[in-house]
Design a protein around this motif. Structure first.
Motif, short mmCIF file in Angstrom:
data_model
loop_
_atom_site.label_atom_id
_atom_site.label_comp_id
_atom_site.label_asym_id
_atom_site.label_seq_id
_atom_site.Cartn_x
_atom_site.Cartn_y
_atom_site.Cartn_z
N THR A 194 0.84 -1.20 0.00
CA THR A 194 0.00 0.00 0.00
C THR A 194 0.87 1.24 0.00
OG1 THR A 194 -1.75 -1.15 1.20
CG2 THR A 194 -1.79 1.27 1.23
N VAL A 195 0.61 2.13 -0.93
CA VAL A 195 1.32 3.40 -1.01
C VAL A 195 0.29 4.51 -0.79
CG1 VAL A 195 2.69 4.96 -2.44
CG2 VAL A 195 3.04 2.48 -2.60
N ARG A 196 0.50 5.29 0.25
CA ARG A 196 -0.36 6.43 0.54
C ARG A 196 0.40 7.70 0.18
NH1 ARG A 196 -0.86 6.78 5.96
NH2 ARG A 196 -2.75 8.03 5.84
N TYR A 197 -0.33 8.69 -0.38
CA TYR A 197 0.34 9.91 -0.80
C TYR A 197 -0.63 11.08 -0.72
CZ TYR A 197 -1.94 8.79 -5.30
OH TYR A 197 -2.84 8.48 -6.28
N GLY A 198 -0.08 12.28 -0.61
CA GLY A 198 -0.89 13.48 -0.54
C GLY A 198 -0.02 14.72 -0.43
N ARG A 199 -0.68 15.89 -0.41
CA ARG A 199 0.04 17.16 -0.37
C ARG A 199 0.42 17.57 1.04
NH1 ARG A 199 -4.01 20.92 -3.47
NH2 ARG A 199 -5.49 19.31 -2.83
N ASN A 200 -0.10 16.87 2.02
CA ASN A 200 0.20 17.17 3.42
C ASN A 200 0.82 15.92 4.04
OD1 ASN A 200 0.10 17.62 6.23
ND2 ASN A 200 -1.65 19.01 6.01
N ALA A 201 2.02 16.05 4.61
CA ALA A 201 2.72 14.89 5.15
C ALA A 201 1.94 14.21 6.26
CB ALA A 201 4.10 15.29 5.65
N SER A 202 1.11 14.97 6.95
CA SER A 202 0.33 14.39 8.06
C SER A 202 -1.07 13.96 7.62
CB SER A 202 0.22 15.42 9.20
OG SER A 202 -0.42 16.60 8.75
N LEU A 203 -1.39 14.16 6.34
CA LEU A 203 -2.71 13.76 5.83
C LEU A 203 -2.53 13.21 4.42
CD1 LEU A 203 -5.79 13.61 6.26
CD2 LEU A 203 -5.94 15.92 5.27
N LEU A 204 -2.16 11.93 4.33
CA LEU A 204 -1.96 11.28 3.04
C LEU A 204 -3.29 10.69 2.60
CD1 LEU A 204 1.45 9.51 3.85
CD2 LEU A 204 1.06 11.75 2.79
N ASP A 205 -4.04 11.47 1.84
CA ASP A 205 -5.44 11.14 1.57
C ASP A 205 -5.66 10.42 0.24
OD1 ASP A 205 -4.67 13.35 0.16
OD2 ASP A 205 -6.36 14.61 0.76
N ASN A 206 -4.58 9.98 -0.42
CA ASN A 206 -4.69 9.17 -1.63
C ASN A 206 -3.99 7.84 -1.39
OD1 ASN A 206 -5.82 11.21 -3.75
ND2 ASN A 206 -4.16 12.31 -2.74
N GLU A 207 -4.44 6.82 -2.10
CA GLU A 207 -3.89 5.49 -1.87
C GLU A 207 -3.75 4.75 -3.19
OE1 GLU A 207 -5.02 3.27 1.77
OE2 GLU A 207 -5.67 1.70 0.36
N GLY A 208 -2.63 4.05 -3.36
CA GLY A 208 -2.39 3.21 -4.53
C GLY A 208 -1.93 1.84 -4.10
N LEU A 209 -2.21 0.85 -4.92
CA LEU A 209 -1.83 -0.52 -4.62
C LEU A 209 -0.69 -0.92 -5.55
CD1 LEU A 209 -2.53 -3.04 -2.91
CD2 LEU A 209 -3.98 -3.79 -4.82
#
Length: 574
Positions: free
Chosen positions: A98-113
Protein backbone atom coordinates in the motif's frame (compact mmCIF):
# COMPACT_ATOMS: atom_id res chain seq x y z
CA UNK A 1 6.56 56.24 -6.82
CA UNK A 2 6.68 52.45 -6.91
CA UNK A 3 4.80 52.51 -10.22
CA UNK A 4 7.35 54.93 -11.69
CA UNK A 5 10.27 52.72 -10.68
CA UNK A 6 8.49 49.65 -12.01
CA UNK A 7 7.91 51.40 -15.34
CA UNK A 8 11.57 52.49 -15.54
CA UNK A 9 12.73 48.95 -14.73
CA UNK A 10 10.44 47.55 -17.41
CA UNK A 11 11.79 49.95 -20.05
CA UNK A 12 15.38 49.15 -19.05
CA UNK A 13 14.71 45.41 -19.26
CA UNK A 14 13.09 45.78 -22.67
CA UNK A 15 16.04 47.83 -23.93
CA UNK A 16 18.64 45.30 -22.81
CA UNK A 17 16.60 42.41 -24.17
CA UNK A 18 16.36 44.16 -27.53
CA UNK A 19 20.15 44.64 -27.54
CA UNK A 20 20.61 40.95 -26.82
CA UNK A 21 18.22 39.93 -29.58
CA UNK A 22 19.90 42.26 -32.07
CA UNK A 23 23.25 40.76 -31.17
CA UNK A 24 21.90 37.31 -31.87
CA UNK A 25 20.23 38.30 -35.14
CA UNK A 26 23.37 39.96 -36.41
CA UNK A 27 25.60 37.08 -35.40
CA UNK A 28 25.38 35.36 -38.81
CA UNK A 29 27.45 38.13 -40.38
CA UNK A 30 30.28 38.04 -37.84
CA UNK A 31 29.92 34.54 -36.45
CA UNK A 32 33.18 33.52 -34.78
CA UNK A 33 32.68 30.12 -33.25
CA UNK A 34 35.89 28.98 -31.59
CA UNK A 35 36.49 25.30 -30.82
CA UNK A 36 38.21 24.52 -27.53
CA UNK A 37 39.73 21.38 -26.03
CA UNK A 38 40.24 21.48 -22.27
CA UNK A 39 43.75 20.74 -21.02
CA UNK A 40 42.22 19.02 -18.02
CA UNK A 41 41.69 15.27 -18.04
CA UNK A 42 40.99 12.69 -15.39
CA UNK A 43 43.52 9.84 -15.31
CA UNK A 44 42.20 6.31 -15.79
CA UNK A 45 44.34 4.74 -13.08
CA UNK A 46 42.97 2.75 -10.12
CA UNK A 47 41.24 4.56 -7.29
CA UNK A 48 38.88 3.70 -4.42
CA UNK A 49 35.69 2.18 -5.83
CA UNK A 50 32.48 1.19 -4.13
CA UNK A 51 32.99 -2.41 -2.98
CA UNK A 52 30.00 -4.66 -2.27
CA UNK A 53 30.58 -4.01 1.45
CA UNK A 54 29.92 -0.25 1.09
CA UNK A 55 27.02 0.63 3.40
CA UNK A 56 25.21 2.40 0.55
CA UNK A 57 25.02 -0.85 -1.42
CA UNK A 58 23.66 -3.09 1.32
CA UNK A 59 20.34 -4.91 1.16
CA UNK A 60 17.72 -3.97 3.73
CA UNK A 61 16.81 -7.66 4.05
CA UNK A 62 13.18 -7.44 3.10
CA UNK A 63 12.70 -3.76 3.84
CA UNK A 64 11.72 -1.18 1.22
CA UNK A 65 14.72 -0.14 -0.90
CA UNK A 66 15.82 1.05 -4.36
CA UNK A 67 12.96 3.57 -4.43
CA UNK A 68 12.75 5.65 -7.60
CA UNK A 69 10.26 7.92 -9.35
CA UNK A 70 9.66 7.94 -13.11
CA UNK A 71 7.86 10.77 -14.89
CA UNK A 72 4.78 9.33 -16.59
CA UNK A 73 2.26 12.07 -17.41
CA UNK A 74 1.55 15.58 -16.15
CA UNK A 75 -0.89 14.14 -13.59
CA UNK A 76 0.79 10.78 -12.96
CA UNK A 77 4.09 9.50 -11.55
CA UNK A 78 5.31 5.90 -11.54
CA UNK A 79 6.79 4.79 -8.21
CA UNK A 80 9.03 1.70 -8.19
CA UNK A 81 10.61 0.02 -5.16
CA UNK A 82 12.07 -3.31 -4.17
CA UNK A 83 11.94 -5.82 -1.32
CA UNK A 84 14.88 -8.22 -1.22
CA UNK A 85 13.67 -11.29 0.69
CA UNK A 86 16.41 -13.67 -0.51
CA UNK A 87 18.25 -13.65 2.82
CA UNK A 88 15.07 -13.89 4.90
CA UNK A 89 13.36 -17.22 4.08
CA UNK A 90 10.92 -16.90 6.99
CA UNK A 91 9.52 -13.61 5.73
CA UNK A 92 5.95 -14.02 4.39
CA UNK A 93 5.60 -13.65 0.63
CA UNK A 94 3.58 -10.50 0.04
CA UNK A 95 3.02 -9.46 -3.57
CA UNK A 96 1.14 -6.25 -2.87
CA UNK A 97 1.97 -3.10 -0.95
CA UNK A 98 0.00 0.00 0.00
CA UNK A 99 1.32 3.40 -1.01
CA UNK A 100 -0.36 6.43 0.54
CA UNK A 101 0.34 9.91 -0.80
CA UNK A 102 -0.89 13.48 -0.54
CA UNK A 103 0.04 17.16 -0.37
CA UNK A 104 0.20 17.17 3.42
CA UNK A 105 2.72 14.89 5.15
CA UNK A 106 0.33 14.39 8.06
CA UNK A 107 -2.71 13.76 5.83
CA UNK A 108 -1.96 11.28 3.04
CA UNK A 109 -5.44 11.14 1.57
CA UNK A 110 -4.69 9.17 -1.63
CA UNK A 111 -3.89 5.49 -1.87
CA UNK A 112 -2.39 3.21 -4.53
CA UNK A 113 -1.83 -0.52 -4.62
CA UNK A 114 1.65 -1.57 -5.73
CA UNK A 115 2.02 -5.04 -7.23
CA UNK A 116 5.20 -7.11 -7.40
CA UNK A 117 6.96 -8.95 -10.21
CA UNK A 118 10.23 -10.89 -10.38
CA UNK A 119 12.46 -12.00 -13.22
CA UNK A 120 15.23 -14.53 -13.70
CA UNK A 121 18.52 -13.80 -15.43
CA UNK A 122 21.48 -15.91 -16.49
CA UNK A 123 24.70 -14.69 -14.94
CA UNK A 124 27.77 -13.61 -16.86
CA UNK A 125 31.02 -12.63 -15.22
CA UNK A 126 32.52 -9.64 -17.01
CA UNK A 127 36.28 -9.25 -16.54
CA UNK A 128 35.66 -5.73 -15.28
CA UNK A 129 34.33 -7.33 -12.08
CA UNK A 130 37.87 -8.33 -11.12
CA UNK A 131 39.98 -6.15 -13.42
CA UNK A 132 38.27 -2.77 -14.02
CA UNK A 133 40.07 0.06 -15.85
CA UNK A 134 38.95 2.41 -13.06
CA UNK A 135 38.28 1.53 -9.45
CA UNK A 136 38.89 -1.44 -7.24
CA UNK A 137 37.54 -4.92 -8.14
CA UNK A 138 33.92 -5.67 -7.27
CA UNK A 139 34.85 -9.35 -6.84
CA UNK A 140 38.13 -11.24 -7.18
CA UNK A 141 38.76 -14.25 -9.41
CA UNK A 142 38.60 -16.69 -6.50
CA UNK A 143 35.08 -15.49 -5.71
CA UNK A 144 34.07 -15.86 -9.37
CA UNK A 145 35.46 -19.41 -9.47
CA UNK A 146 33.47 -20.25 -6.36
CA UNK A 147 30.28 -18.98 -7.98
CA UNK A 148 30.88 -21.19 -11.03
CA UNK A 149 32.11 -24.28 -9.20
CA UNK A 150 29.62 -27.16 -9.03
CA UNK A 151 31.95 -29.67 -7.42
CA UNK A 152 30.39 -29.38 -3.97
CA UNK A 153 26.99 -30.59 -5.11
CA UNK A 154 27.03 -32.06 -8.63
CA UNK A 155 27.68 -35.72 -9.49
CA UNK A 156 31.06 -36.32 -11.15
CA UNK A 157 29.40 -37.72 -14.27
CA UNK A 158 27.28 -34.58 -14.73
CA UNK A 159 28.51 -32.68 -17.83
CA UNK A 160 28.50 -29.34 -15.97
CA UNK A 161 30.79 -30.72 -13.27
CA UNK A 162 33.29 -27.93 -12.77
CA UNK A 163 36.13 -27.65 -10.31
CA UNK A 164 37.36 -24.22 -11.35
CA UNK A 165 39.82 -22.22 -9.30
CA UNK A 166 41.06 -18.68 -9.70
CA UNK A 167 43.70 -19.93 -12.13
CA UNK A 168 40.92 -20.96 -14.53
CA UNK A 169 39.46 -17.44 -14.68
CA UNK A 170 41.17 -15.35 -17.38
CA UNK A 171 42.56 -11.97 -16.44
CA UNK A 172 40.95 -9.95 -19.22
CA UNK A 173 38.12 -12.08 -20.61
CA UNK A 174 34.54 -12.48 -19.52
CA UNK A 175 33.22 -15.92 -18.64
CA UNK A 176 29.69 -17.26 -18.86
CA UNK A 177 28.17 -19.69 -16.43
CA UNK A 178 26.73 -22.78 -18.09
CA UNK A 179 23.09 -22.38 -18.96
CA UNK A 180 22.26 -25.71 -17.26
CA UNK A 181 24.00 -24.83 -14.03
CA UNK A 182 21.17 -23.85 -11.64
CA UNK A 183 23.65 -22.02 -9.43
CA UNK A 184 24.20 -19.52 -12.23
CA UNK A 185 20.60 -18.31 -12.19
CA UNK A 186 19.74 -14.97 -10.63
CA UNK A 187 16.29 -14.25 -9.24
CA UNK A 188 15.45 -10.59 -8.82
CA UNK A 189 13.99 -9.21 -5.60
CA UNK A 190 10.30 -8.39 -5.52
CA UNK A 191 9.96 -5.32 -7.77
CA UNK A 192 6.86 -3.29 -6.90
CA UNK A 193 5.30 -0.76 -9.26
CA UNK A 194 2.41 1.66 -8.72
CA UNK A 195 1.13 4.71 -10.60
CA UNK A 196 0.31 7.68 -8.40
CA UNK A 197 -2.73 9.21 -10.07
CA UNK A 198 -4.61 12.54 -10.16
CA UNK A 199 -1.61 14.68 -9.23
CA UNK A 200 -1.60 18.46 -9.52
CA UNK A 201 1.24 20.10 -11.47
CA UNK A 202 4.01 22.05 -9.71
CA UNK A 203 2.99 20.56 -6.38
CA UNK A 204 4.94 18.90 -3.60
CA UNK A 205 3.67 15.44 -2.64
CA UNK A 206 4.56 13.20 0.28
CA UNK A 207 4.34 9.43 0.13
CA UNK A 208 4.58 6.47 2.46
CA UNK A 209 5.17 2.82 1.54
CA UNK A 210 3.53 0.23 3.81
CA UNK A 211 3.99 2.57 6.75
CA UNK A 212 7.78 2.03 6.83
CA UNK A 213 9.30 4.34 4.19
CA UNK A 214 8.57 8.04 3.71
CA UNK A 215 9.60 10.32 0.88
CA UNK A 216 8.53 13.35 -1.12
CA UNK A 217 8.76 14.80 -4.61
CA UNK A 218 7.52 17.75 -6.64
CA UNK A 219 5.46 17.25 -9.78
CA UNK A 220 6.41 18.91 -13.05
CA UNK A 221 4.55 21.75 -14.74
CA UNK A 222 1.90 20.86 -17.29
CA UNK A 223 2.94 21.34 -20.90
CA UNK A 224 2.21 24.89 -22.01
CA UNK A 225 3.01 26.35 -18.58
CA UNK A 226 5.83 28.84 -19.16
CA UNK A 227 5.39 30.69 -15.87
CA UNK A 228 8.78 29.79 -14.37
CA UNK A 229 12.16 28.36 -15.45
CA UNK A 230 12.50 24.62 -15.91
CA UNK A 231 15.74 23.02 -14.68
CA UNK A 232 17.06 19.74 -16.11
CA UNK A 233 19.83 17.55 -14.74
CA UNK A 234 21.48 15.54 -17.53
CA UNK A 235 23.90 12.61 -17.41
CA UNK A 236 24.68 9.19 -18.90
CA UNK A 237 26.95 6.16 -18.43
CA UNK A 238 26.65 6.32 -14.66
CA UNK A 239 27.84 3.05 -13.13
CA UNK A 240 28.66 2.73 -9.44
CA UNK A 241 32.07 4.14 -8.62
CA UNK A 242 32.98 6.91 -6.24
CA UNK A 243 32.66 9.30 -9.16
CA UNK A 244 29.15 8.00 -9.88
CA UNK A 245 28.16 8.66 -6.26
CA UNK A 246 29.65 12.16 -6.31
CA UNK A 247 27.83 13.02 -9.53
CA UNK A 248 24.58 11.75 -8.02
CA UNK A 249 25.07 13.90 -4.94
CA UNK A 250 25.99 16.91 -7.07
CA UNK A 251 22.82 16.52 -9.12
CA UNK A 252 20.69 16.27 -5.98
CA UNK A 253 22.17 19.09 -3.92
CA UNK A 254 23.80 21.52 -6.37
CA UNK A 255 21.94 21.19 -9.67
CA UNK A 256 18.64 20.61 -7.84
CA UNK A 257 16.74 19.73 -11.04
CA UNK A 258 13.03 19.60 -11.68
CA UNK A 259 13.66 16.55 -13.91
CA UNK A 260 16.65 14.24 -14.44
CA UNK A 261 17.41 12.83 -17.91
CA UNK A 262 19.69 9.77 -18.08
CA UNK A 263 20.72 8.93 -21.64
CA UNK A 264 21.45 5.22 -21.16
CA UNK A 265 23.97 2.88 -19.51
CA UNK A 266 22.63 2.93 -15.97
CA UNK A 267 24.09 0.26 -13.70
CA UNK A 268 26.83 -1.47 -15.72
CA UNK A 269 25.53 -4.75 -14.33
CA UNK A 270 26.52 -6.41 -17.62
CA UNK A 271 24.60 -9.60 -16.73
CA UNK A 272 26.06 -9.84 -13.23
CA UNK A 273 22.54 -9.13 -12.11
CA UNK A 274 23.20 -8.23 -8.48
CA UNK A 275 24.71 -4.96 -9.67
CA UNK A 276 21.24 -3.79 -10.69
CA UNK A 277 20.40 -3.97 -6.99
CA UNK A 278 23.53 -2.23 -5.74
CA UNK A 279 23.03 0.55 -8.32
CA UNK A 280 19.42 1.05 -7.30
CA UNK A 281 20.49 1.42 -3.67
CA UNK A 282 23.27 3.87 -4.55
CA UNK A 283 20.95 6.08 -6.62
CA UNK A 284 18.04 6.10 -4.16
CA UNK A 285 18.80 9.48 -2.49
CA UNK A 286 18.37 11.21 -5.86
CA UNK A 287 15.78 9.05 -7.56
CA UNK A 288 13.39 8.73 -4.60
CA UNK A 289 13.17 12.53 -4.51
CA UNK A 290 13.52 13.73 -8.14
CA UNK A 291 11.58 12.55 -11.20
CA UNK A 292 13.67 10.86 -13.90
CA UNK A 293 13.41 9.69 -17.51
CA UNK A 294 15.73 7.15 -19.13
CA UNK A 295 16.62 5.53 -22.43
CA UNK A 296 18.16 2.10 -22.88
CA UNK A 297 21.62 1.49 -24.29
CA UNK A 298 24.23 -1.19 -24.98
CA UNK A 299 24.84 -2.01 -21.31
CA UNK A 300 21.11 -2.63 -20.89
CA UNK A 301 20.83 -4.63 -24.10
CA UNK A 302 23.79 -6.64 -25.31
CA UNK A 303 26.72 -6.33 -22.91
CA UNK A 304 26.35 -9.69 -21.19
CA UNK A 305 23.33 -10.35 -23.42
CA UNK A 306 20.91 -8.87 -20.88
CA UNK A 307 18.35 -8.06 -23.59
CA UNK A 308 16.95 -5.18 -21.52
CA UNK A 309 15.34 -7.53 -18.98
CA UNK A 310 16.64 -5.80 -15.82
CA UNK A 311 15.97 -2.36 -17.30
CA UNK A 312 12.44 -3.27 -18.39
CA UNK A 313 11.34 -4.53 -15.00
CA UNK A 314 12.91 -1.73 -12.98
CA UNK A 315 12.70 1.48 -15.04
CA UNK A 316 9.36 1.66 -16.89
CA UNK A 317 9.16 4.15 -19.73
CA UNK A 318 5.96 6.14 -20.42
CA UNK A 319 5.72 4.79 -23.97
CA UNK A 320 2.03 3.86 -23.90
CA UNK A 321 1.16 7.40 -22.79
CA UNK A 322 2.89 8.77 -25.92
CA UNK A 323 1.32 6.40 -28.45
CA UNK A 324 4.53 4.45 -28.90
CA UNK A 325 4.52 0.69 -29.46
CA UNK A 326 7.88 0.21 -27.72
CA UNK A 327 9.59 1.15 -24.45
CA UNK A 328 12.67 1.96 -26.55
CA UNK A 329 11.21 5.23 -27.85
CA UNK A 330 8.64 7.56 -26.33
CA UNK A 331 7.90 11.22 -25.61
CA UNK A 332 7.11 13.36 -22.61
CA UNK A 333 5.90 16.97 -22.35
CA UNK A 334 6.36 19.39 -19.48
CA UNK A 335 6.29 23.19 -19.28
CA UNK A 336 7.97 24.61 -22.41
CA UNK A 337 9.71 21.33 -23.27
CA UNK A 338 8.88 18.34 -25.50
CA UNK A 339 11.24 15.40 -24.82
CA UNK A 340 11.67 12.53 -27.27
CA UNK A 341 13.66 9.43 -26.30
CA UNK A 342 15.00 7.25 -29.13
CA UNK A 343 16.62 3.82 -29.25
CA UNK A 344 20.15 3.72 -30.65
CA UNK A 345 19.92 -0.07 -30.72
CA UNK A 346 16.51 -0.18 -32.37
CA UNK A 347 16.04 -0.34 -36.15
CA UNK A 348 16.05 3.25 -37.42
CA UNK A 349 15.86 3.16 -41.23
CA UNK A 350 13.02 4.92 -43.04
CA UNK A 351 10.82 1.84 -43.13
CA UNK A 352 11.24 1.10 -39.43
CA UNK A 353 8.49 1.58 -36.88
CA UNK A 354 10.76 3.83 -34.82
CA UNK A 355 11.34 6.21 -37.74
CA UNK A 356 7.65 6.38 -38.64
CA UNK A 357 6.67 6.96 -35.01
CA UNK A 358 9.28 9.73 -34.71
CA UNK A 359 7.99 11.45 -37.84
CA UNK A 360 4.44 11.43 -36.49
CA UNK A 361 5.58 12.62 -33.07
CA UNK A 362 7.55 15.56 -34.48
CA UNK A 363 4.70 16.56 -36.79
CA UNK A 364 2.20 16.91 -33.95
CA UNK A 365 4.33 19.07 -31.65
CA UNK A 366 2.71 22.39 -30.81
CA UNK A 367 5.66 24.80 -30.65
CA UNK A 368 3.56 27.44 -28.93
CA UNK A 369 2.90 25.10 -26.01
CA UNK A 370 6.30 23.37 -26.04
CA UNK A 371 8.68 25.58 -28.04
CA UNK A 372 11.73 23.59 -26.94
CA UNK A 373 12.32 20.11 -28.36
CA UNK A 374 15.00 17.85 -26.88
CA UNK A 375 15.87 14.43 -28.28
CA UNK A 376 17.59 11.92 -25.98
CA UNK A 377 19.41 8.85 -27.28
CA UNK A 378 22.55 6.96 -26.32
CA UNK A 379 25.07 6.84 -29.17
CA UNK A 380 26.26 10.32 -30.23
CA UNK A 381 25.85 11.43 -33.81
CA UNK A 382 28.72 13.89 -33.45
CA UNK A 383 31.80 12.75 -31.58
CA UNK A 384 35.48 13.66 -31.95
CA UNK A 385 36.80 11.19 -29.37
CA UNK A 386 38.61 8.20 -30.87
CA UNK A 387 36.54 5.76 -28.81
CA UNK A 388 33.15 4.97 -30.42
CA UNK A 389 33.81 7.48 -33.20
CA UNK A 390 31.42 6.98 -36.12
CA UNK A 391 29.13 4.48 -34.36
CA UNK A 392 26.13 6.78 -34.68
CA UNK A 393 26.73 7.67 -38.33
CA UNK A 394 24.07 5.46 -39.92
CA UNK A 395 21.37 6.57 -37.48
CA UNK A 396 22.39 10.18 -38.07
CA UNK A 397 22.14 9.76 -41.85
CA UNK A 398 18.67 8.29 -41.45
CA UNK A 399 17.14 10.61 -38.87
CA UNK A 400 19.07 13.88 -38.84
CA UNK A 401 17.11 15.41 -41.77
CA UNK A 402 13.91 14.72 -39.85
CA UNK A 403 15.21 16.43 -36.71
CA UNK A 404 16.39 19.41 -38.75
CA UNK A 405 13.11 19.70 -40.66
CA UNK A 406 11.17 20.00 -37.40
CA UNK A 407 13.68 22.29 -35.71
CA UNK A 408 14.87 20.10 -32.82
CA UNK A 409 16.86 22.32 -30.47
CA UNK A 410 18.97 19.94 -28.37
CA UNK A 411 20.24 16.36 -28.69
CA UNK A 412 21.39 14.64 -25.50
CA UNK A 413 23.62 11.55 -25.80
CA UNK A 414 26.09 9.42 -23.83
CA UNK A 415 28.23 6.35 -24.69
CA UNK A 416 31.58 8.19 -25.01
CA UNK A 417 33.19 8.52 -21.59
CA UNK A 418 34.22 12.12 -21.99
CA UNK A 419 32.37 15.42 -22.31
CA UNK A 420 31.73 17.18 -25.61
CA UNK A 421 29.40 19.98 -26.71
CA UNK A 422 28.83 20.95 -30.32
CA UNK A 423 27.82 24.20 -31.92
CA UNK A 424 24.47 24.08 -33.71
CA UNK A 425 25.23 21.54 -36.41
CA UNK A 426 23.65 19.80 -39.40
CA UNK A 427 25.20 17.35 -41.85
CA UNK A 428 28.66 17.67 -40.35
CA UNK A 429 28.79 21.47 -40.63
CA UNK A 430 27.95 24.28 -38.25
CA UNK A 431 24.46 25.52 -38.96
CA UNK A 432 22.68 28.02 -36.74
CA UNK A 433 19.36 26.27 -37.38
CA UNK A 434 20.60 22.83 -36.35
CA UNK A 435 20.49 21.38 -32.83
CA UNK A 436 23.21 21.63 -30.20
CA UNK A 437 24.49 18.19 -29.18
CA UNK A 438 25.56 17.44 -25.61
CA UNK A 439 27.53 14.22 -25.18
CA UNK A 440 27.43 13.42 -21.46
CA UNK A 441 28.70 9.84 -21.21
CA UNK A 442 30.98 10.96 -18.42
CA UNK A 443 29.03 10.30 -15.23
CA UNK A 444 31.71 8.06 -13.71
CA UNK A 445 31.37 4.41 -14.72
CA UNK A 446 34.18 1.93 -14.12
CA UNK A 447 35.54 2.01 -17.68
CA UNK A 448 37.15 5.39 -16.97
CA UNK A 449 37.57 8.55 -19.02
CA UNK A 450 38.47 8.42 -22.71
CA UNK A 451 41.35 10.83 -23.19
CA UNK A 452 42.26 10.59 -26.91
CA UNK A 453 40.75 13.24 -29.17
CA UNK A 454 40.67 13.56 -32.94
CA UNK A 455 42.98 16.35 -34.09
CA UNK A 456 42.48 18.92 -35.37
CA UNK A 457 39.24 19.52 -33.51
CA UNK A 458 36.30 19.52 -35.95
CA UNK A 459 34.74 22.91 -36.65
CA UNK A 460 31.37 21.75 -35.23
CA UNK A 461 32.94 20.77 -31.89
CA UNK A 462 32.62 23.65 -29.42
CA UNK A 463 34.15 22.26 -26.22
CA UNK A 464 35.48 18.91 -25.08
CA UNK A 465 37.11 17.55 -21.95
CA UNK A 466 38.20 14.03 -20.99
CA UNK A 467 36.79 14.05 -17.50
CA UNK A 468 33.66 13.31 -15.46
CA UNK A 469 30.64 15.45 -14.70
CA UNK A 470 26.98 16.29 -15.22
CA UNK A 471 25.02 18.84 -17.22
CA UNK A 472 22.50 21.44 -16.07
CA UNK A 473 20.07 23.14 -18.44
CA UNK A 474 17.74 25.94 -17.32
CA UNK A 475 15.02 26.88 -19.82
CA UNK A 476 14.02 30.47 -19.09
CA UNK A 477 11.48 31.21 -21.80
CA UNK A 478 10.53 30.38 -25.37
CA UNK A 479 13.90 31.42 -26.81
CA UNK A 480 16.62 31.28 -24.13
CA UNK A 481 18.13 28.46 -22.09
CA UNK A 482 21.33 28.52 -20.05
CA UNK A 483 23.60 25.49 -19.89
CA UNK A 484 26.45 24.48 -17.59
CA UNK A 485 28.66 21.41 -17.47
CA UNK A 486 29.86 20.66 -13.96
CA UNK A 487 33.13 18.78 -13.74
CA UNK A 488 33.13 16.27 -10.90
CA UNK A 489 36.43 14.57 -11.63
CA UNK A 490 36.93 13.14 -8.18
CA UNK A 491 38.12 9.60 -7.61
CA UNK A 492 39.06 9.83 -3.94
CA UNK A 493 36.61 10.97 -1.29
CA UNK A 494 38.86 10.13 1.67
CA UNK A 495 40.65 13.48 1.52
CA UNK A 496 39.25 16.64 3.08
CA UNK A 497 38.79 18.10 -0.39
CA UNK A 498 37.64 16.68 -3.69
CA UNK A 499 40.68 15.52 -5.63
CA UNK A 500 41.64 13.28 -8.52
CA UNK A 501 44.69 11.15 -7.74
CA UNK A 502 47.81 12.75 -9.20
CA UNK A 503 46.06 15.99 -10.12
CA UNK A 504 47.16 19.26 -8.54
CA UNK A 505 44.98 21.66 -10.51
CA UNK A 506 42.66 24.14 -8.87
CA UNK A 507 39.66 23.08 -10.96
CA UNK A 508 38.85 19.60 -9.71
CA UNK A 509 35.26 20.37 -8.84
CA UNK A 510 34.14 23.19 -11.06
CA UNK A 511 31.86 24.55 -13.75
CA UNK A 512 34.01 23.88 -16.79
CA UNK A 513 31.74 24.83 -19.70
CA UNK A 514 28.84 27.28 -20.01
CA UNK A 515 26.76 28.57 -22.90
CA UNK A 516 23.43 30.06 -23.83
CA UNK A 517 21.26 27.98 -26.14
CA UNK A 518 19.14 30.38 -28.20
CA UNK A 519 16.17 29.52 -30.38
CA UNK A 520 16.41 32.02 -33.22
CA UNK A 521 13.00 31.63 -34.84
CA UNK A 522 13.50 34.65 -37.12
CA UNK A 523 16.32 33.02 -39.04
CA UNK A 524 15.16 29.45 -38.43
CA UNK A 525 11.50 29.01 -39.39
CA UNK A 526 11.91 25.26 -38.84
CA UNK A 527 11.72 26.12 -35.12
CA UNK A 528 8.23 27.56 -35.44
CA UNK A 529 5.83 25.12 -37.11
CA UNK A 530 3.15 25.23 -34.37
CA UNK A 531 -0.03 23.25 -34.53
CA UNK A 532 -3.38 24.55 -33.38
CA UNK A 533 -3.33 25.51 -29.73
CA UNK A 534 -6.40 24.72 -27.69
CA UNK A 535 -5.41 26.31 -24.36
CA UNK A 536 -3.67 29.57 -23.38
CA UNK A 537 0.04 29.52 -22.64
CA UNK A 538 1.23 30.83 -19.26
CA UNK A 539 4.32 32.80 -20.16
CA UNK A 540 7.35 33.40 -17.98
CA UNK A 541 9.26 36.69 -17.85
CA UNK A 542 12.20 37.51 -20.09
CA UNK A 543 15.57 36.01 -19.10
CA UNK A 544 18.35 38.25 -17.81
CA UNK A 545 18.98 40.90 -20.45
CA UNK A 546 22.07 41.63 -22.49
CA UNK A 547 22.53 38.13 -23.89
CA UNK A 548 25.00 37.80 -26.74
CA UNK A 549 25.98 34.74 -28.74
CA UNK A 550 27.22 31.72 -26.74
CA UNK A 551 30.77 31.74 -25.44
CA UNK A 552 32.23 28.64 -23.80
CA UNK A 553 33.71 28.50 -20.32
CA UNK A 554 32.66 31.91 -19.08
CA UNK A 555 31.60 32.38 -15.45
CA UNK A 556 27.93 31.74 -14.82
CA UNK A 557 25.89 34.91 -14.38
CA UNK A 558 23.70 35.46 -11.36
CA UNK A 559 20.46 33.97 -12.60
CA UNK A 560 17.19 33.37 -10.82
CA UNK A 561 17.17 29.76 -9.69
CA UNK A 562 14.38 27.21 -9.63
CA UNK A 563 11.86 27.10 -6.80
CA UNK A 564 13.19 26.19 -3.38
CA UNK A 565 13.78 22.47 -3.09
CA UNK A 566 11.67 20.22 -0.96
CA UNK A 567 13.51 18.59 1.94
CA UNK A 568 15.26 15.32 1.17
CA UNK A 569 13.09 12.26 1.71
CA UNK A 570 13.15 10.83 5.20
CA UNK A 571 13.44 7.12 5.80
CA UNK A 572 15.07 4.99 8.47
CA UNK A 573 18.06 3.86 6.43
CA UNK A 574 21.24 5.70 5.41
Amino acid sequence: MKRVWAFVALLFSMLLSAIGVLAVLSSEADLAWISRTSSYFAPRGPSPDLPPTDIRLQSRNGGVEQVHLVANRHDRVTLVFVRDISSNPDMPLQLQATVRYGRNASLLDNEGLATARVYTGMQEYNSYLWNPPMGAPFLNRSEIAKLMNTASWAQPWWPVYNNDTAANIPENESVKAAYNNPASLYQSPLIFTVKLENLLPNTQYFYEIDGEYQGNFTTLPMDGDHSKPLTLGMWADVGQTNVSALNMEYLLHDVNPDLVLLAGDLSYADAFQQRWDTWGRLMEPLMSHKLSLFCNADHELNVGNEQNIGYLFRYPAPFEESNSPSFEYYSYKTGPLHIIALGSYTVFNHSSVQYRWLEQELARIDRRRTPWVLVMLHVPWYCSNFVHIGEGLLMRESMEPLLYKYGVDIVLTGHVHAYERTFPVYQNETNSCGPVHFDLGDAGNREGAYTDWLMPQPSWSAFREASFGVGKLVIYNETHAYYEWHRVACEDTNATHCATKGDNSAQRYDISDTTWVIRNTSQCPNRLMPNAMSEPVHRMPNPPAGIARPRPARPAPQLPGPPAAAPAPAHPHP
